[in-house]
Design an enzyme around this catalytic site. Structure first.
Site, PDB file in Angstrom:
ATOM      1  CE  LYS A  61       0.441  -8.401   0.450  1.00 51.51           C
ATOM      2  NZ  LYS A  61       0.695  -7.258  -0.459  1.00 51.51           N
TER       3      LYS A  61
ATOM      4  CG  ASP B 143      -1.313  -3.736  -0.814  1.00 52.31           C
ATOM      5  OD1 ASP B 143      -1.990  -3.873  -1.859  1.00 52.31           O
ATOM      6  OD2 ASP B 143      -0.627  -4.663  -0.329  1.00 52.31           O
TER       7      ASP B 143
ATOM      8  CE  LYS C  92       0.158  -5.914   3.041  1.00 50.29           C
ATOM      9  NZ  LYS C  92       0.723  -5.013   2.023  1.00 50.29           N
TER      10      LYS C  92
END
Lengths: 315, 483
Positions: free
Chosen positions: A252, A153, A216
């Site tokens: 996400k 991430d 995300k």
């Protein structure tokens, strides 16, 4: 989306100025209309079997996260145990999708989760602020990948993005993607710092064009974190990207999602904005820590017909 | 492939407290009318919901008489601040009984509970709140010093927004000191009669509001009644013309809010995703039973394919079915007659060569339903481009230049509303001066606010409802001999 877009996509990544032209040419987002649509969709009433299905699906989409300076190896190990068997007394409860930790704890998580289906995600690139140079960010990524994290991430350079240096942001994502090797790359846009929905749309396309597997919303360290309207814009982006290229990319949402009710609202948005095929852990995730316990309590309540105390669940 | 099937989530029908029998409300009490009783149906099932006693011409006489007496003795002499208290009380009671009214509205009309709960009832309350605030400030409305009420208002409302249209009519009339005889639509009389209960609960003086259910003949008795000072009608252009003809040469003041065939204009620089939502909301809100519905989509050629393909994908997600299900987006068509009219016009569209696309959503076997339909390749000469369908049917045309958009948008005898979708502010302002429509929405559609005047150009009627202009429609002006 139109054929014209697919043609423009090829051109978009040629150089920094083509990229800027492409991002400037994206249709605008009308704030009032977007928020109205998100609020209307949030009134969907999910009951009975649909709710049972939604709870199990949401559990299987959780990236169970701990990102604190005070994290210990012991805490990560117990989090991993919980990720595999979230409710030990109800063995039919699905496992979560992944455990998400800082890179120095990735190896601990990998060891604890060996032989299970739960993935290890590690944040990287000077998370959460992204305030470091390219070399440090790539070294951070390498630490995560070398420790065995199969998902990374990363955070984008918001400063560069807001200054309009889209090419720099793009190059950095490409470099990190390369450093990831076979690991999945989630690109954190930190939408709370992007200020407008137009920027969220631009950043989403930028990350998708640069090869991010998942876009995300947030680090969870900045408020506001994930919101439904922001999720709508990002879901539209992966839907339109798929339409134009045939490639399936994920979304996400992270930060501030604490209740089953919230989670179900996101699933409804996934279902009705992007489409049914995004309702799978490979294409939609929740980054959360306390959400899981609420999902488990609601799951028990559905099975038992009454609520049970939180003391029955592992920490 | 996972499937997220929403389980039924029906609102509890008992909340509506449907009675078997309803009576007209005259002079502050519920009385049996001498007309032929009518049966009102639940359009989602076709079953009888309740029986309603209707009025005869002598009942209309007594209602107008009661209204006259209340006007002269109580309501017009009452200080505005006192009138305001009653109207505020009515607004609060609508909020208190909002759930009951919403479920009843959905049962009687067929509209989805999501809309009656989130749009119709709260907006109706908002109109009463807004006008209550005006009651003691009429001197400052810019309509001259001490503006005077007209007297008895005869009001006839349609079936598409039964309680909301009642609010649009009654709230400004009461705030300005007029009294009211209102005829609800034949197919949707129930919420108006519950509103009558609310008037009783609010201790509104007898005769200030009278509700006289019945069909078109009752409407005719009311609007042609010699002791009615003001007629306000919302409904079809055909009936509106008839009323205007009947009232020609009389002293009765008239406002008409009639049909529409609104253009919703999408430019290539529009926020496309929100424009899609606006198109959907413009034509599929309330099953398209909206006089200001955006029934003609005008889309710029360069984005036409993209808009149409996104629109179809979006329309496929609309959930058609049980109006009481909280997840229903499109409910039932209000009556068998309306369904037949929609079918006839859709058939004409196919015959005249337009390309029909209909959402593949499942359609219930019982009740009156029509799946959302989009016609492309529509020419201005076709009936589906000219006539008001009043159903979930959209006609799509394309344009190349802004001038062409204006010409196409104005090529209609109607002029109620229009929508403009563009990120360019100057273009919005330019279009608002060119479009011959009473309301022009920019980057939104079907938004109603009590402070904003609503009404038509051309054959969509005259007079405004809402805002200061709406007050003027119930007050004497220079030509009525006011000072």
């Amino acid at each position: 989306m139109s054929v014209a877009l697919a043609e423009r996509l090829d051109d978009a990544t040629r150089d920094a100025s083509s990229l800027r032209r492409f991002l400037a040419g994206l249709p605008g987002v009308d704030q009032v209309g977007l928020e109205q649509r998100a609020a209307t969709l949030a009134t969907r009433s999910i009951k009975q079997d649909a709710k049972r299905w939604a709870i199990d699906t949401a559990i299987s989409m959780v990236d169970l996260t701990t990102l604190e300076g005070a994290d210990t190896r012991g805490a990560v190990r117990s989090l991993c145990a919980k990720a595999v068997r979230p409710d030990p007394q109800r063995p039919d409860t699905p496992s979560v999708a992944a455990v998400c930790v800082y890179p120095d704890l990735a190896a601990t998580a990998v060891e604890a989760l060996a032989g299970t289906d739960v993935a290890v995600a590690s944040v990287a690139t000077a998370f959460p602020s992204g305030r470091s140079n390219r070399a440090v960010k790539l070294a951070d990524t390498a630490l995560a990948v070398d420790s065995g994290a199969t998902e990374v991430d990363m955070v984008i350079d918001r400063g560069a993005f807001l200054e309009g240096r889209y090419g720099d942001v793009f190059d950095e994502i490409v470099a990190v993607k390369q450093a990831c090797g076979d690991s999945h790359l989630k690109v954190i846009l930190e939408t709370g710092e992007l200020a407008t929905y137009d920027n969220v749309r631009k950043a989403s396309w930028l990350a998708l064009l640069a090869g991010g597997d998942v876009i995300k919303t947030s680090t969870g360290k900045v408020s506001p974190a994930a919101t439904l309207p922001v999720a709508h814009v990002m879901l539209q982006a992966v839907r339109d990207f798929h339409e134009a290229t045939g490639e399936l990319r994920g979304v996400k949402v992270a930060g501030g999602i604490r209740t089953t009710k919230d989670a179900i609202r996101y699933l409804v948005a996934v279902n009705e904005v992007a489409g049914e095929r995004w309702l799978t852990p490979s294409l939609f995730r929740f980054g959360a820590s306390s959400l899981l316990n609420d999902l488990l309590l609601q799951r028990r309540a559905k099975q038992d017909g009454h609520y049970s105390g939180a003391n029955y669940l592992p920490e | 492939m996972p499937v997220f099937d929403y389980a039924p989530a029906p609102e509890n029908r008992d909340i509506a407290r449907v009675k078997q029998y309803y009576q007209p409300f005259i002079g502050g009490g519920f009385v049996d009318g001498d007309g032929e009783p009518l049966k009102t149906l639940n359009p989602a099932t076709g079953e009888v919901l309740a029986e309603v006693s209707t009025v005869s011409s002598s009942d209309v006489d007594s209602a107008v008489h009661a209204a006259r007496r209340a006007f002269e003795r109580v309501w017009s002499p009452m200080p505005g601040a006192e009138r305001a208290k009653y109207i505020f009380r009515i607004a609060r009671l609508i909020q208190e009984r909002a759930r009951e009214l919403a479920v009843l509205e959905s049962l009687d009309n067929g509209k989805p509970i999501r809309e009656s709960r989130d749009a119709d009832i709260p907006t109706a309350a908002a109109y009463f709140f807004y006008h209550a605030g005006w009651a003691d400030k009429l001197d400052y409305a810019g309509l001259g010093p001490s503006p005077q009420p007209l007297g008895v208002a005869g009001q006839v409302i349609p079936w598409n927004f039964p309680l909301l249209m009642l609010a649009w009519k009654i709230a400004p009339a009461l705030a300005t000191g007029n009294t009211v005889v209102l005829k609800p639509a034949e197919t949707t009389p129930l919420t108006a009669l519950v509103f009558a209960e609310i008037c009783q609960q609010a201790d509104l003086p007898p005769g200030v509001v009278n509700i006289v259910p019945g069909a078109g003949d009752v409407g005719e008795m009311l609007v042609t009644h010699p002791d009615v000072d003001k007629v306000a009608f919302t409904g079809s252009t055909e009936v509106g013309k008839l009323i205007q003809r009947q009232l020609a040469g009389t002293r009765t003041r008239l406002t008409l809010e009639l049909g529409g065939k609104a253009a919703n204009i999408v430019f290539d620089d529009a926020p496309i995703d929100q424009a899609i939502e606006g198109i959907v909301n413009g034509i599929f809100f309330n099953q398209g039973h909206v006089c200001c519905a955006g029934s003609r989509l005008l889309v710029q050629e360069s984005v036409a394919d993209e808009v149409l393909s996104k629109l179809r994908a979006r329309v496929e997600t609309l959930r058609l079915g049980d109006p009481l299900d909280k997840n229903t987006d499109i409910g039932a068509i209000n009556s068998a007659e309306q369904l037949a009219k929609i079918r006839e016009l859709v058939a004409s569209g196919e015959d005249e060569g337009a390309q029909r696309w209909t959402s593949p959503c499942p359609v219930p076997e019982k009740g009156f339903f029509f799946a959302p339909t989009v016609f492309s390749g529509v020419e201005s000469s076709m009936r589906i481009a000219r006539e008001e369908i009043f159903g979930p049917v959209l006609s799509v045309q394309t344009f190349r230049t802004p001038d062409e958009a204006v010409t196409k948008a104005n090529t209609t005898p109607y002029g109620l509303s229009a929508g403009v979708w563009t990120e360019k502010g100057s273009r919005i302002l330019w279009l608002t001066s060119k479009l011959r429509a009473g309301v022009v929405w920019a980057n939104t559609f079907n938004r109603f606010d009590p402070a904003a005047p609503f009404g038509g150009y051309k054959e969509s009627g005259f007079g405004r409802e809402g805002g200061r202009s709406g007050l003027a429609a119930y007050l004497k002006g220079d030509d009525d001999g006011a000072v």
